[in-house]
Design an enzyme around this catalytic site. Structure first.
Site, mmCIF file in Angstrom:
data_model
loop_
_atom_site.group_PDB
_atom_site.id
_atom_site.type_symbol
_atom_site.label_atom_id
_atom_site.label_comp_id
_atom_site.label_asym_id
_atom_site.label_seq_id
_atom_site.Cartn_x
_atom_site.Cartn_y
_atom_site.Cartn_z
ATOM 1 C CG ASN A 9 1.273 0.108 -4.106
ATOM 2 O OD1 ASN A 9 1.447 -0.228 -4.955
ATOM 3 N ND2 ASN A 9 -0.186 0.386 -3.456
ATOM 4 C CD1 TRP A 10 7.554 0.783 -5.277
ATOM 5 C CD2 TRP A 10 8.563 -0.254 -6.697
ATOM 6 N NE1 TRP A 10 8.600 0.331 -5.099
ATOM 7 C CE2 TRP A 10 9.593 -0.384 -5.933
ATOM 8 C CE3 TRP A 10 9.191 -0.340 -7.964
ATOM 9 C CZ2 TRP A 10 10.860 -0.839 -6.372
ATOM 10 C CZ3 TRP A 10 10.287 -0.811 -8.240
ATOM 11 C CH2 TRP A 10 11.232 -1.239 -7.410
ATOM 12 C CE LYS A 11 0.380 4.642 -4.086
ATOM 13 N NZ LYS A 11 -0.483 5.782 -4.159
ATOM 14 C CG HIS A 95 -4.157 -0.157 -3.143
ATOM 15 N ND1 HIS A 95 -4.546 1.231 -3.821
ATOM 16 C CD2 HIS A 95 -2.914 0.513 -2.193
ATOM 17 C CE1 HIS A 95 -3.777 2.142 -3.386
ATOM 18 N NE2 HIS A 95 -2.535 1.779 -2.120
ATOM 19 C CD GLU A 97 -3.981 4.354 -5.796
ATOM 20 O OE1 GLU A 97 -3.263 3.361 -6.012
ATOM 21 O OE2 GLU A 97 -3.362 4.434 -4.827
ATOM 22 C CD GLU A 167 -2.639 1.090 1.550
ATOM 23 O OE1 GLU A 167 -1.699 1.320 1.968
ATOM 24 O OE2 GLU A 167 -3.122 0.939 0.978
ATOM 25 N N GLY A 173 -2.213 9.427 -0.194
ATOM 26 C CA GLY A 173 -1.242 10.380 -1.433
ATOM 27 C C GLY A 173 -1.851 11.554 -1.277
ATOM 28 C CB SER A 213 0.472 9.810 4.028
ATOM 29 O OG SER A 213 -0.238 10.475 2.456
ATOM 30 N N GLY A 234 3.495 4.073 -0.308
ATOM 31 C CA GLY A 234 2.840 4.486 -2.118
ATOM 32 C C GLY A 234 3.989 5.244 -2.292
ATOM 33 N N GLY A 235 3.315 7.199 -1.736
ATOM 34 C CA GLY A 235 4.446 7.909 -2.240
ATOM 35 C C GLY A 235 6.297 8.152 -1.981
HETATM 36 C C1 PEP Z 1 -0.733 3.470 -0.891
HETATM 37 O O1 PEP Z 1 -0.689 3.188 -2.132
HETATM 38 O O2 PEP Z 1 -0.937 2.426 -0.306
HETATM 39 C C2 PEP Z 1 -0.401 4.167 -0.072
HETATM 40 C C3 PEP Z 1 0.062 4.082 1.050
HETATM 41 O O3 PEP Z 1 0.625 5.190 -0.512
HETATM 42 P P1 PEP Z 1 0.273 7.029 0.315
HETATM 43 O O4 PEP Z 1 2.073 5.877 0.591
HETATM 44 O O5 PEP Z 1 1.474 7.689 -1.091
HETATM 45 O O6 PEP Z 1 -0.156 7.204 1.320
#
Ligand code: PEP
Length: 256
Positions: A9-11, A95, A97, A167, A173, A213, A234-235
């Protein structure tokens, strides 16, 4: 057998040219990516250019959201057909966010999920508790509510196209990852809930991804858990070499 999904997920990261560089690096270094199901979710603006570069690669493209109407006076929204024509086979829905910053509710998650299915897109429906909810012992009530609301009205046939992403909000994040025991417990409860909603046969087939994470250092341990069928990342999906290492962990876990 549930094939492992590794989804990035590049957000709100990567312009078109940055997205092109990232996807080119992924294709160059990804190795046997077809052994798992690899998905990337660039921002809307970069969907088509990423899709065009993917060509014959086994990697699929996902949108990060969509609106439930087909067209009309909905300034700023994007319809299922628009993302489909941009190359998407998948879409991330609900998501945390979107829930926390943009007021997404279980009801809107449900509408987006139904609209995605109606356009033959495969939804990745995100659920997860906040730290306050976990500390208050409400984790499983929250997950049940999100599943009841988000998947309302869906049929067993629909469920063949649904993927769930667990999640925990406190792990997204933050660098904090759920322990393997926490992740397995939540995934098991989610599958049990799906079984009560749609039957054991359906629940056994639904893939449940872990997100929060995930990184090369913890991916194999998490992906090897019996009820963890992949990761939403994500990251670490923004760095080609980290994402490739997570894909390799997925391939390793697939063999176990
Ligand atoms: C996400 O945005 O779905 C996520 C899991 O982010 P991260 O891996 O950065 O925690």
């Amino acid at each position: 057998m549930r094939k492992i999904i590794i989804a990035g997920n590049w957000k709100m990261n990567n312009t078109i040219s940055q997205a092109q560089d990232l996807i080119a690096a992924l294709i160059k270094n990804g190795g046997d990516m077809h052994k798992v199901e690899v998905i990337v979710a660039p921002p809307f603006t970069a969907l088509r250019s990423v899709y065009d570069i993917l060509g014959q690669s086994s990697v699929h493209v996902a949108a990060q959201n969509l609106f439930w109407e087909e067209s009309g006076a909905y300034t700023g929204e994007v319809s299922p057909m628009m993302v489909k024509e941009a190359g998407c086979k998948w879409v991330i829905i609900g998501h945390s966010e979107r829930r926390q910053i943009f007021g997404e509710t279980d009801e809107t998650v449900n509408k987006r999920t139904a609209a995605a299915l109606g356009s033959e897109l495969k939804p990745i429906v995100c659920i997860g508790e906040t730290l306050e909810e976990r500390d208050a012992g409400q984790t499983f009530d929250v997950l049940h509510r999100q599943l009841d609301g988000g998947l309302k009205g869906l049929t067993e046939e629909n469920m063949a196209k649904i993927t769930i992403a667990y999640e925990p909000v406190w792990a997204i994040g933050t660098g904090k990852t759920a322990t393997p025991a926490q992740a397995q417990e939540a995934h098991e409860k989610i599958r049990a809930k799906l079984s009560s909603m749609f039957g054991a046969g359906v629940a056994e087939k639904v893939r449940i991804l872990y997100g929060g994470s995930m990184k090369p250092a913890n991916a194999l341990e998490l992906l090897s858990l019996p009820d963890v069928d992949g990761g939403l990342i994500g990251g670490a999906s923004l760095k080609a070499h980290d994402f490739v290492d997570i894909i390799k962990a997925g391939i390793e876990a697939e063999k176990l």
